[in-house]
Design a protein around this motif. Structure first.
Motif, PDB file in Angstrom:
ATOM      1  N   LEU A 197       4.814  -1.558 -16.885  1.00 20.67           N
ATOM      2  CA  LEU A 197       4.749  -0.591 -15.750  1.00 20.67           C
ATOM      3  C   LEU A 197       5.135  -1.190 -14.504  1.00 20.67           C
ATOM      4  CD1 LEU A 197       3.496   1.868 -14.497  1.00 20.67           C
ATOM      5  CD2 LEU A 197       1.170   0.734 -14.520  1.00 20.67           C
ATOM      6  N   HIS A 198       4.792  -2.556 -14.270  1.00 21.06           N
ATOM      7  CA  HIS A 198       5.324  -3.177 -12.991  1.00 21.06           C
ATOM      8  C   HIS A 198       6.657  -2.949 -12.447  1.00 21.06           C
ATOM      9  CE1 HIS A 198       1.663  -5.283 -11.936  1.00 21.06           C
ATOM     10  NE2 HIS A 198       1.329  -5.532 -13.032  1.00 21.06           N
ATOM     11  N   GLU A 199       7.570  -3.073 -13.594  1.00 22.63           N
ATOM     12  CA  GLU A 199       8.850  -2.729 -13.502  1.00 22.63           C
ATOM     13  C   GLU A 199       9.356  -1.593 -13.039  1.00 22.63           C
ATOM     14  OE1 GLU A 199      11.704  -5.243 -16.598  1.00 22.63           O
ATOM     15  OE2 GLU A 199       9.704  -4.698 -17.738  1.00 22.63           O
ATOM     16  N   ILE A 200       8.765  -0.377 -13.689  1.00 16.76           N
ATOM     17  CA  ILE A 200       9.083   0.993 -13.341  1.00 16.76           C
ATOM     18  C   ILE A 200       8.607   1.100 -11.971  1.00 16.76           C
ATOM     19  CG2 ILE A 200       8.219   3.035 -14.087  1.00 16.76           C
ATOM     20  CD1 ILE A 200      10.322   1.489 -16.058  1.00 16.76           C
ATOM     21  N   LEU A 201       7.422   0.573 -11.409  1.00 17.73           N
ATOM     22  CA  LEU A 201       6.982   1.006 -10.313  1.00 17.73           C
ATOM     23  C   LEU A 201       7.815   0.152  -9.287  1.00 17.73           C
ATOM     24  CD1 LEU A 201       3.186   0.139 -10.678  1.00 17.73           C
ATOM     25  CD2 LEU A 201       4.344   2.267 -10.555  1.00 17.73           C
ATOM     26  N   GLU A 202       8.379  -0.810  -9.595  1.00 21.19           N
ATOM     27  CA  GLU A 202       9.401  -1.456  -8.658  1.00 21.19           C
ATOM     28  C   GLU A 202      10.875  -0.312  -8.526  1.00 21.19           C
ATOM     29  OE1 GLU A 202       9.794  -4.003  -6.549  1.00 21.19           O
ATOM     30  OE2 GLU A 202       7.572  -3.760  -6.890  1.00 21.19           O
ATOM     31  N   ILE A 203      11.043   0.329  -9.543  1.00 24.23           N
ATOM     32  CA  ILE A 203      12.490   1.038  -9.651  1.00 24.23           C
ATOM     33  C   ILE A 203      11.991   2.455  -8.569  1.00 24.23           C
ATOM     34  CG2 ILE A 203      13.829   2.552 -10.888  1.00 24.23           C
ATOM     35  CD1 ILE A 203      13.359   0.548 -13.401  1.00 24.23           C
ATOM     36  N   VAL A 204      10.817   3.031  -9.064  1.00 26.96           N
ATOM     37  CA  VAL A 204      10.394   4.313  -8.507  1.00 26.96           C
ATOM     38  C   VAL A 204      10.202   4.137  -7.214  1.00 26.96           C
ATOM     39  CG1 VAL A 204       8.881   6.252  -8.402  1.00 26.96           C
ATOM     40  CG2 VAL A 204       9.564   5.288 -10.705  1.00 26.96           C
ATOM     41  N   LYS A 205       9.353   3.314  -6.480  1.00 23.44           N
ATOM     42  CA  LYS A 205       9.213   2.821  -5.380  1.00 23.44           C
ATOM     43  C   LYS A 205       8.656   4.136  -4.443  1.00 23.44           C
ATOM     44  CE  LYS A 205      11.821  -1.112  -4.709  1.00 23.44           C
ATOM     45  NZ  LYS A 205      12.897  -1.986  -4.410  1.00 23.44           N
ATOM     46  N   GLY A 206       8.113   5.039  -5.047  1.00 23.28           N
ATOM     47  CA  GLY A 206       7.433   6.209  -4.226  1.00 23.28           C
ATOM     48  C   GLY A 206       8.464   7.353  -4.008  1.00 23.28           C
ATOM     49  N   GLN A 207       9.698   7.161  -4.696  1.00 25.44           N
ATOM     50  CA  GLN A 207      10.676   8.181  -4.099  1.00 25.44           C
ATOM     51  C   GLN A 207      10.561   9.425  -4.808  1.00 25.44           C
ATOM     52  OE1 GLN A 207      14.825   6.184  -4.191  1.00 25.44           O
ATOM     53  NE2 GLN A 207      13.699   4.695  -5.560  1.00 25.44           N
ATOM     54  N   ILE A 208       9.683   9.575  -5.881  1.00 27.09           N
ATOM     55  CA  ILE A 208       9.500  10.852  -6.580  1.00 27.09           C
ATOM     56  C   ILE A 208       8.127  10.897  -6.848  1.00 27.09           C
ATOM     57  CG2 ILE A 208      11.815  11.237  -7.247  1.00 27.09           C
ATOM     58  CD1 ILE A 208      11.355  10.024  -9.998  1.00 27.09           C
ATOM     59  N   PRO A 209       7.560  11.912  -7.549  1.00 28.00           N
ATOM     60  CA  PRO A 209       6.357  11.976  -8.193  1.00 28.00           C
ATOM     61  C   PRO A 209       6.377  11.265  -9.463  1.00 28.00           C
ATOM     62  CG  PRO A 209       6.827  14.002  -7.397  1.00 28.00           C
ATOM     63  CD  PRO A 209       8.020  13.211  -7.189  1.00 28.00           C
ATOM     64  N   LEU A 210       5.106  10.358  -9.866  1.00 30.64           N
ATOM     65  CA  LEU A 210       5.187   9.684 -10.874  1.00 30.64           C
ATOM     66  C   LEU A 210       3.811   9.890 -11.578  1.00 30.64           C
ATOM     67  CD1 LEU A 210       5.886   7.294 -12.669  1.00 30.64           C
ATOM     68  CD2 LEU A 210       4.935   5.768 -11.092  1.00 30.64           C
TER      69      LEU A 210
END
Length: 256
Positions: free
Chosen positions: A98-111
């Motif tokens: 999950l930590h890796e995915i959060l670093e990719i998304v970085k708040g750019q889209i709804p998760l």
């Protein structure tokens, strides 16, 4: 006060297990599928499972066999071991944390994050995965919400992260399809734990969207998401009963 579901989750179509397409080397819940969704502007739905060392992995199944070349329960792996396990059709992709995915998304889209039931029977034996999720999201900034089929899991998230929007994943709970006692299925079918679990939305099975209970919740102003839509025709039908769709296998309109 239960935090409301941000409007981004109603206004932006959600890619089921991210924008996956194995013909393009993007397995479900993979880093590549996440990046593709971000690039396209879609929101994403992902799944979490627990590791042997109590970390959150982005992976749908309880067993490794369908999605990797290994077999056995995913819970036997540590996070470091899981990150070495290649995904099928992934062109070198491995199971992400999950930590890796959060670093990719970085708040750019709804998760939208589904916490898979760790009790085995929708019971109260939960907590480790919820704690790992709450810890990972503690410093995350951006539109994010969590959900689970297990009302106890949703309630635990209310304790651990009271400011985080949360919801129930719901359906008709057909006993033929669910390895649960008939009485449990009958109870869950009526969505009795919506308020006690401190949920603010539901994500409901497309096959049961005409349920009177779903209509009752929606009439009360509760956001209704739905899963899993696989064609424009299905989407048109679903939007009669739901506020947004979780889709796969076609290019849904970006906004509903």
């Amino acid at each position: 006060m239960t935090p409301p579901l941000p409007k981004a989750f109603v206004n932006t179509a959600l890619a089921h297990r991210a924008l996956h397409d194995i013909s393009d080397g993007r397995p479900e819940n993979s880093r590549a599928a996440i990046r593709a969704a971000v690039a396209s502007g879609y929101g994403i739905e992902i799944d979490l499972q627990l590791t042997a060392d109590a970390q959150a992995l982005v992976f749908h199944d309880y067993d490794l066999g369908r999605l990797t070349e290994e077999n056995g329960p995913i819970r036997r792996l540590t996070a470091n071991e899981a990150c070495q396990v290649p995904l099928k059709h992934g062109d070198g992709e491995t199971i992400p944390t999950l930590h890796e995915i959060l670093e990719i998304v970085k708040g750019q889209i709804p998760l939208l994050i589904e916490i898979k039931d760790q009790d085995g029977g929708m019971g109260a034996d939960v907590g480790l995965l919820e704690q790992a999720t709450a810890t990972a999201l503690d410093s995350y900034r951006g539109p994010v919400a969590v959900m689970s089929f297990n009302p106890h899991s949703v309630g635990k998230m209310a304790e651990l992260a009271p400011d985080l929007p949360r919801g129930l994943v719901t359906c008709g709970f057909d006993p033929v399809e669910w390895p649960l006692p008939v009485t449990t299925c009958e109870r869950l079918r009526t969505i009795p734990d919506f308020h006690t679990s401190k949920a603010s939305f539901i994500s409901h099975d497309k096959a049961d969207l005409a349920s009177p209970r779903v209509a009752e919740l929606r009439a009360a102003g509760i956001p209704v998401l739905c899963w899993t839509i696989r064609s424009p025709t299905e989407e048109a039908k679903a939007r009669r009963f739901a506020d947004n769709v979780t889709f796969e296998g076609y290019q849904a309109p970006l906004a509903g």
